[in-house]
Design an enzyme around this catalytic site. Structure first.
Site, PDB file in Angstrom:
ATOM      1  N   PRO A 102       0.794  -1.232   0.000  1.00 22.10           N
ATOM      2  CG  PRO A 102      -0.123  -1.112   2.129  1.00 22.10           C
ATOM      3  CD  PRO A 102       0.532  -2.064   1.175  1.00 22.10           C
ATOM      4  CG  ASN A 103      -0.210   4.387   1.255  1.00 19.51           C
ATOM      5  OD1 ASN A 103      -1.161   4.966   0.732  1.00 19.51           O
ATOM      6  ND2 ASN A 103      -0.284   3.841   2.458  1.00 19.51           N
ATOM      7  NE  ARG A 141       0.537  13.493  -1.220  1.00 18.53           N
ATOM      8  CZ  ARG A 141       0.095  13.772  -2.448  1.00 18.53           C
ATOM      9  NH1 ARG A 141       0.949  14.039  -3.409  1.00 18.53           N
ATOM     10  NH2 ARG A 141      -1.199  13.782  -2.716  1.00 18.53           N
ATOM     11  CE1 TYR A 163       9.158   5.049   2.380  1.00 18.62           C
ATOM     12  CE2 TYR A 163       8.031   7.137   2.783  1.00 18.62           C
ATOM     13  CZ  TYR A 163       8.294   5.821   3.135  1.00 18.62           C
ATOM     14  OH  TYR A 163       7.706   5.297   4.255  1.00 18.62           O
ATOM     15  CG  ASN A 183       8.465  -2.238  -0.038  1.00 20.71           C
ATOM     16  OD1 ASN A 183       7.962  -2.393   1.079  1.00 20.71           O
ATOM     17  ND2 ASN A 183       9.053  -1.112  -0.412  1.00 20.71           N
ATOM     18  CB  ALA A 199       1.748  -0.038   6.170  1.00 21.16           C
ATOM     19  CD  GLU A 247      10.673  -8.073   5.197  1.00 15.24           C
ATOM     20  OE1 GLU A 247      10.866  -9.240   5.643  1.00 15.24           O
ATOM     21  OE2 GLU A 247      10.368  -7.110   5.921  1.00 15.24           O
ATOM     22  CG  HIS A 292      11.382  -2.808   4.188  1.00 14.70           C
ATOM     23  ND1 HIS A 292      10.015  -2.708   4.077  1.00 14.70           N
ATOM     24  CD2 HIS A 292      11.642  -3.997   4.766  1.00 14.70           C
ATOM     25  CE1 HIS A 292       9.465  -3.793   4.588  1.00 14.70           C
ATOM     26  NE2 HIS A 292      10.431  -4.601   5.012  1.00 14.70           N
ATOM     27  NE  ARG A 313      10.577   5.443   8.327  1.00 18.67           N
ATOM     28  CZ  ARG A 313       9.645   5.369   7.380  1.00 18.67           C
ATOM     29  NH1 ARG A 313       9.789   4.496   6.377  1.00 18.67           N
ATOM     30  NH2 ARG A 313       8.582   6.139   7.431  1.00 18.67           N
TER      31      ARG A 313
HETATM   32  O1  CA2 Z   1      10.806   1.619   3.474  1.00 13.36           O
HETATM   33  C1  CA2 Z   1       9.913   0.980   2.907  1.00 13.36           C
HETATM   34  O2  CA2 Z   1      10.026   0.556   1.762  1.00 13.36           O
HETATM   35  C2  CA2 Z   1       8.584   0.739   3.615  1.00 13.36           C
HETATM   36  O3  CA2 Z   1       8.144  -0.575   3.270  1.00 13.36           O
HETATM   37  C3  CA2 Z   1       7.626   1.786   3.080  1.00 13.36           C
HETATM   38  C4  CA2 Z   1       6.255   1.766   3.756  1.00 13.36           C
HETATM   39  C5  CA2 Z   1       6.410   1.771   5.283  1.00 13.36           C
HETATM   40  O4  CA2 Z   1       5.126   1.617   5.877  1.00 13.36           O
HETATM   41  C6  CA2 Z   1       7.327   0.672   5.775  1.00 13.36           C
HETATM   42  O5  CA2 Z   1       7.455   0.774   7.172  1.00 13.36           O
HETATM   43  C7  CA2 Z   1       8.692   0.809   5.131  1.00 13.36           C
HETATM   44  C8  CA2 Z   1       5.448   2.995   3.339  1.00 13.36           C
HETATM   45  C9  CA2 Z   1       5.173   3.053   1.882  1.00 13.36           C
HETATM   46  C10 CA2 Z   1       4.536   4.359   1.609  1.00 13.36           C
HETATM   47  O6  CA2 Z   1       5.125   4.884   0.447  1.00 13.36           O
HETATM   48  C11 CA2 Z   1       5.092   6.217   0.256  1.00 13.36           C
HETATM   49  C12 CA2 Z   1       5.784   6.670  -0.815  1.00 13.36           C
HETATM   50  C13 CA2 Z   1       5.841   8.016  -1.068  1.00 13.36           C
HETATM   51  C14 CA2 Z   1       5.198   8.881  -0.273  1.00 13.36           C
HETATM   52  C15 CA2 Z   1       4.479   8.425   0.805  1.00 13.36           C
HETATM   53  C16 CA2 Z   1       4.416   7.083   1.065  1.00 13.36           C
END
Ligand code: CA2
Length: 150
Positions: free
Chosen positions: A11-12, A19, A24, A76, A79, A100, A102, A109
């Site tokens: 997700p996201n 963003r 990121y 990946n 969340a 896996e 990230h 974090r």
């Molecule tokens: O670091 C990673 O790749 C994560 O899997 C990213 C997830 C986070 O919940 C994990 O703890 C670590 C969040 C993905 C959200 O992606 C976004 C990308 C751009 C802007 C906002 C969110």
């Protein structure tokens, strides 16, 4: 026939590059797909690349990887890493090698990001290399499944 790998995104991640670039980076998910496709090709691998914001849909993709006789999965779970027993169970049931990945170093974090359900089913975990981590994860998976660099 070429082996196929699945690269799955939770997700996201469709918001990547749009963003929070300070966290990121500025690459988009389309850039990640291109990077993964190029890396897979280097190792003579076919690739299926997917993203979903829906937990059950990710479970279905994981089941599909097994049904289609994929050679392995790079995921990946975003969340869902920290919450999803369903994704852990699906990955365990595939009996495929799972890497896996990230983008960020989750251990640097918030404490709730330090635990991963998914890691229990993963052969290896990559975190903190930005989107290059996807290329490294595919390279590592290629080694595990015996795919040689062309
Ligand atoms: O670091 C990673 O790749 C994560 O899997 C990213 C997830 C986070 O919940 C994990 O703890 C670590 C969040 C993905 C959200 O992606 C976004 C990308 C751009 C802007 C906002 C969110």
């Amino acid at each position: 026939m070429a082996q196929t790998i699945y690269v799955l995104n939770g997700p996201n991640l469709n918001m990547l590059g749009l963003r929070e670039p300070e966290k990121y980076g500025s690459a988009t998910l389309a850039d990640v797909e291109r990077l993964c496709g190029d890396t897979a090709k280097r190792f003579g691998l076919d690739m299926v690349f997917r993203q979903s914001n829906i937990e059950g849909e990710l479970v279905t993709f994981i089941q599909e990887a097994r049904l289609k006789k994929a050679a392995g999965i790079v995921i990946n779970p975003a969340a869902y890493t920290h919450t999803s027993v369903a994704i852990l169970d699906a990955l365990t049931l595939t009996e495929l090698p799972v890497i896996e990945i990230h983008i960020t170093n989750v251990h640097q974090r918030e404490p709730f990001r330090h635990h991963s359900y998914v890691s229990k089913a993963a052969k290896a975990v990559m975190a903190g290399f930005g989107i290059q981590g996807y290329a490294l994860a595919i390279q590592g998976l290629a080694g595990i499944i015996g795919a040689k660099e062309k």
